[in-house]
Design a protein around this motif. Sequence first.
Motif, PDB file in Angstrom:
ATOM      1  N   MET A 170      12.029  33.280  24.569  1.00  0.00           N
ATOM      2  CA  MET A 170      12.753  33.930  23.497  1.00  0.00           C
ATOM      3  C   MET A 170      14.151  33.303  23.426  1.00  0.00           C
ATOM      4  SD  MET A 170      13.818  37.926  22.985  1.00  0.00           S
ATOM      5  CE  MET A 170      14.924  38.032  24.353  1.00  0.00           C
ATOM      6  N   ALA A 171      14.406  32.651  22.340  1.00  0.00           N
ATOM      7  CA  ALA A 171      15.708  32.023  22.132  1.00  0.00           C
ATOM      8  C   ALA A 171      16.667  33.026  21.495  1.00  0.00           C
ATOM      9  CB  ALA A 171      15.554  30.816  21.231  1.00  0.00           C
ATOM     10  N   ILE A 172      17.889  33.009  21.945  1.00  0.00           N
ATOM     11  CA  ILE A 172      18.903  33.872  21.359  1.00  0.00           C
ATOM     12  C   ILE A 172      19.499  33.138  20.164  1.00  0.00           C
ATOM     13  CG2 ILE A 172      21.086  35.049  21.724  1.00  0.00           C
ATOM     14  CD1 ILE A 172      20.286  35.387  24.628  1.00  0.00           C
ATOM     15  N   THR A 173      19.294  33.721  18.988  1.00  0.00           N
ATOM     16  CA  THR A 173      19.743  33.090  17.752  1.00  0.00           C
ATOM     17  C   THR A 173      20.935  33.852  17.178  1.00  0.00           C
ATOM     18  OG1 THR A 173      18.234  34.414  16.422  1.00  0.00           O
ATOM     19  CG2 THR A 173      17.400  32.298  17.245  1.00  0.00           C
TER      20      THR A 173
ATOM     21  N   LYS B 228      19.953  37.345  15.976  1.00  0.00           N
ATOM     22  CA  LYS B 228      19.839  38.361  17.023  1.00  0.00           C
ATOM     23  C   LYS B 228      21.213  38.845  17.474  1.00  0.00           C
ATOM     24  CE  LYS B 228      15.467  36.542  18.624  1.00  0.00           C
ATOM     25  NZ  LYS B 228      14.734  35.884  19.676  1.00  0.00           N
ATOM     26  N   ILE B 229      22.158  37.940  17.586  1.00  0.00           N
ATOM     27  CA  ILE B 229      23.514  38.317  17.974  1.00  0.00           C
ATOM     28  C   ILE B 229      24.170  39.152  16.885  1.00  0.00           C
ATOM     29  CG2 ILE B 229      25.819  37.403  18.474  1.00  0.00           C
ATOM     30  CD1 ILE B 229      24.402  35.034  19.842  1.00  0.00           C
ATOM     31  N   ALA B 230      23.966  38.775  15.623  1.00  0.00           N
ATOM     32  CA  ALA B 230      24.531  39.540  14.512  1.00  0.00           C
ATOM     33  C   ALA B 230      23.945  40.943  14.453  1.00  0.00           C
ATOM     34  CB  ALA B 230      24.284  38.802  13.202  1.00  0.00           C
ATOM     35  N   ALA B 231      22.653  41.078  14.709  1.00  0.00           N
ATOM     36  CA  ALA B 231      22.012  42.395  14.709  1.00  0.00           C
ATOM     37  C   ALA B 231      22.584  43.278  15.817  1.00  0.00           C
ATOM     38  CB  ALA B 231      20.514  42.254  14.862  1.00  0.00           C
ATOM     39  N   LEU B 232      22.772  42.705  16.989  1.00  0.00           N
ATOM     40  CA  LEU B 232      23.336  43.463  18.102  1.00  0.00           C
ATOM     41  C   LEU B 232      24.778  43.874  17.806  1.00  0.00           C
ATOM     42  CD1 LEU B 232      22.842  44.579  20.913  1.00  0.00           C
ATOM     43  CD2 LEU B 232      23.626  42.395  21.829  1.00  0.00           C
TER      44      LEU B 232
ATOM     45  N   LEU C  29      12.361  44.923  16.186  1.00  0.00           N
ATOM     46  CA  LEU C  29      11.698  44.052  15.212  1.00  0.00           C
ATOM     47  C   LEU C  29      12.417  42.717  15.084  1.00  0.00           C
ATOM     48  CD1 LEU C  29      10.824  46.607  12.410  1.00  0.00           C
ATOM     49  CD2 LEU C  29       9.228  45.458  13.936  1.00  0.00           C
ATOM     50  N   ILE C  30      13.740  42.744  15.132  1.00  0.00           N
ATOM     51  CA  ILE C  30      14.516  41.503  15.001  1.00  0.00           C
ATOM     52  C   ILE C  30      14.437  40.675  16.284  1.00  0.00           C
ATOM     53  CG2 ILE C  30      16.843  40.576  14.709  1.00  0.00           C
ATOM     54  CD1 ILE C  30      17.372  43.075  12.887  1.00  0.00           C
ATOM     55  N   TRP C  31      14.628  41.321  17.421  1.00  0.00           N
ATOM     56  CA  TRP C  31      14.684  40.588  18.679  1.00  0.00           C
ATOM     57  C   TRP C  31      13.315  40.096  19.146  1.00  0.00           C
ATOM     58  CZ3 TRP C  31      18.300  39.111  22.442  1.00  0.00           C
ATOM     59  CH2 TRP C  31      19.620  39.269  22.042  1.00  0.00           C
TER      60      TRP C  31
END
Length: 91
Positions: free
Chosen positions: A1-4, A7-11, A43-45
């Motif tokens: 699982m790559a951190i994109t 994903k950072i924006a959602a968090l 769902l996003i992550w």
Amino acid sequence: MAITLSKIAALCLAIVYTSISVFMAGFFAIPGMMTLLVPPLGLIWFAQDLSEFTGYVGKGGTIDQSSPEFLIAAFGWLVLLGLPIYMYYSS
């Protein structure tokens, strides 16, 4: 699982939502916000893992093709961005 970036924006957005709810309602709002934020963040992550799910889903239903990863993440974003609109109009 790559951190994109997505994903950072959602968090970050989830942290902002939780901070605003704590500011407005106190620390008692944290469990409620986590209940609302965990499904779209999941769902996003984990869109890649969820897109590969196939098989039996209950009551005779089966999923025989994988879902596009971007659609799962897009639905998570729709829920995450639609949350403040829903909260505004429901109160």
